[in-house]
Design a protein around this motif. Structure first.
Motif, PDB file in Angstrom:
ATOM      1  N   GLU A 219       1.090  -1.392   0.021  1.00 44.07           N
ATOM      2  CA  GLU A 219      -0.176  -0.077  -0.292  1.00 44.07           C
ATOM      3  C   GLU A 219       1.099   1.269   0.156  1.00 44.07           C
ATOM      4  O   GLU A 219       0.129   2.348   0.159  1.00 44.07           O
ATOM      5  N   LYS A 220       2.057   1.115  -0.146  1.00 39.15           N
ATOM      6  CA  LYS A 220       3.167   2.496   0.456  1.00 39.15           C
ATOM      7  C   LYS A 220       4.188   2.623  -0.715  1.00 39.15           C
ATOM      8  O   LYS A 220       4.417   3.413  -0.957  1.00 39.15           O
ATOM      9  N   GLY A 221       3.051   1.193  -1.891  1.00 40.37           N
ATOM     10  CA  GLY A 221       3.965   2.012  -3.226  1.00 40.37           C
ATOM     11  C   GLY A 221       5.292   1.141  -3.369  1.00 40.37           C
ATOM     12  O   GLY A 221       6.692   1.100  -3.992  1.00 40.37           O
TER      13      GLY A 221
END
Length: 226
Positions: A219-221
Motif C-alpha cells: 500500500e506504500k508502493g
C-alpha cells in the motif's frame, strides 16, 4: 601542362604518381553533402515563420517555466497553437514540442520530463498512453544519398495504452500498436505488435504483456517480489 587528377592518395600511390614527375596532382574528392544547396520544402512547417517563432518564444517563456502542477495551462498553450489535446492529459513542463499544430494526444495520456516530440510530421498519441522521461519521438530526417541533404517528414502513430519507458527512440514512419511496452532505451525502428514487449537497439520482441504476472506492491508502493 602535365597535370593528373586522382580521387585519393591511395590511387595516387597505386599509379605511382609523384610530384616531381607531374607539374600538378589534383585530388578529386566525392561530395557527400553541400548544405548551401539545402532548401526547406514549401509549407514544410505547416505554419508561416512568424507563427513558428511565436510558438518557440511561448514555449521558452510560458510553457517551460510553468510549475509542474499547471497541466491545464500547458494544455491550453498547446491547443492555442493548434494541438489536439484530450481530457486530463499530463504534460511535464520540460517536454518539448516542435510544431504543436502537428500533434494529437488522446485522453488521460502522460508525457514525461524531457520528452522530445519532434513533430516535423504528424505525431498521433492515443488514450491512456505513457511516454516516459527523455523519450524522443522523431518524425523527420535527411536523405544521406543526396548532396542537397534533402529533409523529409513521416508521421508517427502511438496507439492507446502504450508504455514507452525512459529514453526510448521512435523512428519516423513507425506505428506503435495498442498496448505495446517498449523497455528502457529501446530503439523502435519498425511497427510493433499489439500487446507485445520490446527491448534493445534495434528493439526486438521479447514477450507479451498478457503473459505478465502482477508485481507484489504494498500500500506504500514498495515492491517485494524482486
Amino acid at each position: 601542362m602535365n597535370i593528373v587528377k586522382v580521387t585519393s592518395k591511395t590511387e595516387s600511390d597505386r599509379l605511382k604518381i609523384h610530384p616531381q614527375r607531374y607539374k600538378e596532382v589534383i585530388f578529386m574528392t566525392t561530395s557527400f553533402q553541400k548544405l548551401r544547396t539545402f532548401t526547406l520544402p514549401m509549407g514544410f512547417r505547416g505554419r508561416n515563420a512568424v507563427v513558428v517563432q511565436l510558438w518557440w518564444v511561448v514555449q521558452a517563456l510560458l510553457f517551460h517555466p510553468s510549475p509542474q502542477f499547471l497541466y491545464g495551462w500547458r494544455r491550453f498553450l498547446l491547443r492555442l497553437f493548434g494541438a489536439q489535446i484530450g481530457a486530463d492529459v499530463l504534460i511535464r513542463p520540460s517536454a518539448r514540442v516542435t510544431y504543436p499544430w502537428k500533434l494529437e494526444i488522446g485522453d488521460h495520456s502522460q508525457i514525461g520530463d524531457g520528452v522530445e516530440l519532434y513533430s516535423l510530421g504528424q505525431i498521433t498519441i492515443g488514450k491512456n498512453t505513457v511516454i516516459s522521461q527523455d523519450c524522443y519521438i522523431c518524425t523527420g530526417g535527411h536523405d544521406p544519398a543526396r548532396e542537397d541533404f534533402a529533409i523529409y517528414q513521416q508521421p508517427v502513430i502511438i496507439e492507446d495504452e502504450v508504455w514507452l519507458a525512459a529514453q526510448c527512440f521512435v523512428m519516423p514512419g513507425v506505428t506503435v500498436r495498442r498496448g505495446s511496452f517498449c523497455k528502457v532505451r529501446s530503439l523502435v525502428t519498425r511497427d510493433t505488435c499489439e500487446g507485445a514487449i520490446y527491448a534493445g537497439s534495434p528493439a526486438r520482441k521479447t514477450g507479451d504483456r498478457r503473459d505478465l504476472s502482477p508485481l507484489m506492491i504494498d500500500e506504500k508502493g514498495a515492491r517485494h517480489d524482486a
